[in-house]
Write a protein that holds these residues in place. Structure first.
Motif, PDB file in Angstrom:
ATOM      1  N   UNK A 135      17.786  -6.596   5.681  1.00 27.41           N
ATOM      2  CA  UNK A 135      16.653  -5.684   5.490  1.00 27.41           C
ATOM      3  C   UNK A 135      16.912  -4.425   6.289  1.00 27.41           C
ATOM      4  N   UNK A 136      16.712  -3.271   5.648  1.00 30.11           N
ATOM      5  CA  UNK A 136      16.963  -2.027   6.368  1.00 30.11           C
ATOM      6  C   UNK A 136      15.897  -0.985   6.052  1.00 30.11           C
ATOM      7  N   UNK A 137      15.850   0.028   6.918  1.00 31.53           N
ATOM      8  CA  UNK A 137      14.930   1.143   6.733  1.00 31.53           C
ATOM      9  C   UNK A 137      15.695   2.441   6.953  1.00 31.53           C
ATOM     10  N   UNK A 160       0.810  -1.213   0.000  1.00 31.29           N
ATOM     11  CA  UNK A 160       0.000   0.000   0.000  1.00 31.29           C
ATOM     12  C   UNK A 160       0.852   1.277   0.000  1.00 31.29           C
ATOM     13  N   UNK A 161       2.169   1.131   0.069  1.00 25.02           N
ATOM     14  CA  UNK A 161       3.052   2.292   0.119  1.00 25.02           C
ATOM     15  C   UNK A 161       3.134   2.934   1.487  1.00 25.02           C
ATOM     16  N   UNK A 162       2.719   2.211   2.530  1.00 20.66           N
ATOM     17  CA  UNK A 162       2.701   2.769   3.889  1.00 20.66           C
ATOM     18  C   UNK A 162       3.926   2.373   4.697  1.00 20.66           C
ATOM     19  N   UNK A 163       4.781   1.553   4.143  1.00 27.48           N
ATOM     20  CA  UNK A 163       6.039   1.168   4.775  1.00 27.48           C
ATOM     21  C   UNK A 163       7.042   0.886   3.670  1.00 27.48           C
ATOM     22  N   UNK A 164       8.248   1.431   3.818  1.00 29.25           N
ATOM     23  CA  UNK A 164       9.297   1.193   2.839  1.00 29.25           C
ATOM     24  C   UNK A 164      10.477   0.514   3.515  1.00 29.25           C
ATOM     25  N   UNK A 165      10.867  -0.633   2.972  1.00 29.10           N
ATOM     26  CA  UNK A 165      12.030  -1.376   3.434  1.00 29.10           C
ATOM     27  C   UNK A 165      12.879  -1.710   2.215  1.00 29.10           C
ATOM     28  N   UNK A 166      14.178  -1.889   2.448  1.00 21.18           N
ATOM     29  CA  UNK A 166      15.087  -2.268   1.378  1.00 21.18           C
ATOM     30  C   UNK A 166      15.773  -3.565   1.760  1.00 21.18           C
ATOM     31  N   UNK A 167      16.071  -4.399   0.759  1.00 26.94           N
ATOM     32  CA  UNK A 167      16.638  -5.715   1.012  1.00 26.94           C
ATOM     33  C   UNK A 167      17.772  -6.003   0.040  1.00 26.94           C
ATOM     34  N   UNK A 168      18.835  -6.606   0.565  1.00 28.58           N
ATOM     35  CA  UNK A 168      19.949  -7.048  -0.270  1.00 28.58           C
ATOM     36  C   UNK A 168      20.810  -7.996   0.549  1.00 28.58           C
ATOM     37  N   UNK A 169      21.247  -9.076  -0.072  1.00 25.21           N
ATOM     38  CA  UNK A 169      22.167 -10.041   0.540  1.00 25.21           C
ATOM     39  C   UNK A 169      21.669 -10.542   1.895  1.00 25.21           C
ATOM     40  N   UNK A 170      20.368 -10.788   1.967  1.00 21.49           N
ATOM     41  CA  UNK A 170      19.795 -11.333   3.188  1.00 21.49           C
ATOM     42  C   UNK A 170      19.575 -10.325   4.296  1.00 21.49           C
TER      43      UNK A 170
END
Length: 268
Positions: free
Chosen positions: A236-238, A224-234
């Motif tokens: 997850x960050x914000x 829904x665009x209400x939370x943004x997280x990024x993922x790479x190489x196992x």
């Protein structure tokens, strides 16, 4: 950037950054300062005159103490948790600013009836993390968090700012995280204030255990665009930003603002 909060012993930290050093007692029943708290200190260091400060959602008093030691003439710190209030008073005395810091048990701005205080700075570090993520991370022991998408409590404080903030020169220090629905908060800030500046920025990695099991609620917020997280190489960050907002717009001076958007998490 390494933390400037060092653990001296179980339940005891030492702050070595701006306004330090001082020792700081923590408790499993009270929110413990995070790297976001340290980013808020960085933003406070960019405020020219702290004057009278309101620290809303003070926990055990970390930011209130820093503000006092950075030169605030008076700090009013509030928290809904009585355990937090007791510990904040203890910590203020320990840090040598007990005479400057007044701590009261209050839900948001309820301790300040309209126009009884004319604050130079408001720190709105009240709980702003979605319930599902806060429970996974073990934050906010009292369970007072930011609602389904992390905006309910921050917006409640923002809407009351015209009653407590100095109209011409008042400053709001507002942390925003990509784990909450930040567009709603930014729209409210831009409706209230003449200027809004990003004063500090951090990236935070989520522990792997926080992203295990049933992720349907988190995935729904992301879709829904209400939370943004990024993922790479196992991993997850914000992201977190601390915004400094200055100068209430003329139409909001002297009276409580009407919300520019719905605080109902279900509506955009």
């Amino acid at each position: 950037m390494p933390s400037q909060l060092l653990q001296l012993a179980p339940g005891l930290l030492r702050w070595t950054g701006a306004g330090g050093p001082f020792d700081y007692e923590v408790s499993p029943r009270v929110f413990v300062p995070t790297l976001t708290s340290e980013a808020i200190v960085e933003a406070l260091g960019q405020v020219t005159d702290l004057g009278v400060v309101l620290d809303i959602g003070c926990g055990a008093g970390f930011l209130a103490i820093v503000a006092a030691r950075l030169g605030a003439r008076r700090v009013y710190a509030t928290d809904v948790s009585r355990d937090a209030v007791r510990l904040a008073r203890t910590n203020a005395d320990r840090a040598g600013v007990g005479d400057c810091v007044r701590v009261v048990c209050s839900d948001g701005l309820e301790a300040f009836p309209a126009h009884t205080v004319n604050a130079d700075v408001v720190i709105n570090d009240i709980s702003g993390v979605p319930d599902i993520l806060a429970s996974r991370l073990g934050w906010y022991p009292e369970g007072a968090v930011g609602g389904g998408d992390g905006i309910t409590l921050p917006l409640r404080v923002i809407d009351g700012l015209p009653q407590v903030l100095r109209p011409d020169t008042g400053v709001l220090v507002q942390p925003l995280g990509s784990v909450q629905f930040t567009p709603a908060i930014k729209r409210r800030l831009d409706a209230l204030f003449k200027t809004r500046t990003v004063a500090a920025y951090r990236q935070f990695f989520l522990p792997k255990q926080a992203m295990c099991g049933d992720l349907s609620e988190i995935n729904s917020l992301r879709q829904q665009g209400r939370m943004r997280l990024w993922e790479a190489r196992g991993l997850t960050w914000w992201e977190a930003e601390v915004h400094v907002c200055e100068g209430l717009r003329e139409r909001y001076r002297g009276a409580a603002a009407q919300p520019a958007i719905s605080t109902n998490e279900g509506s955009l």
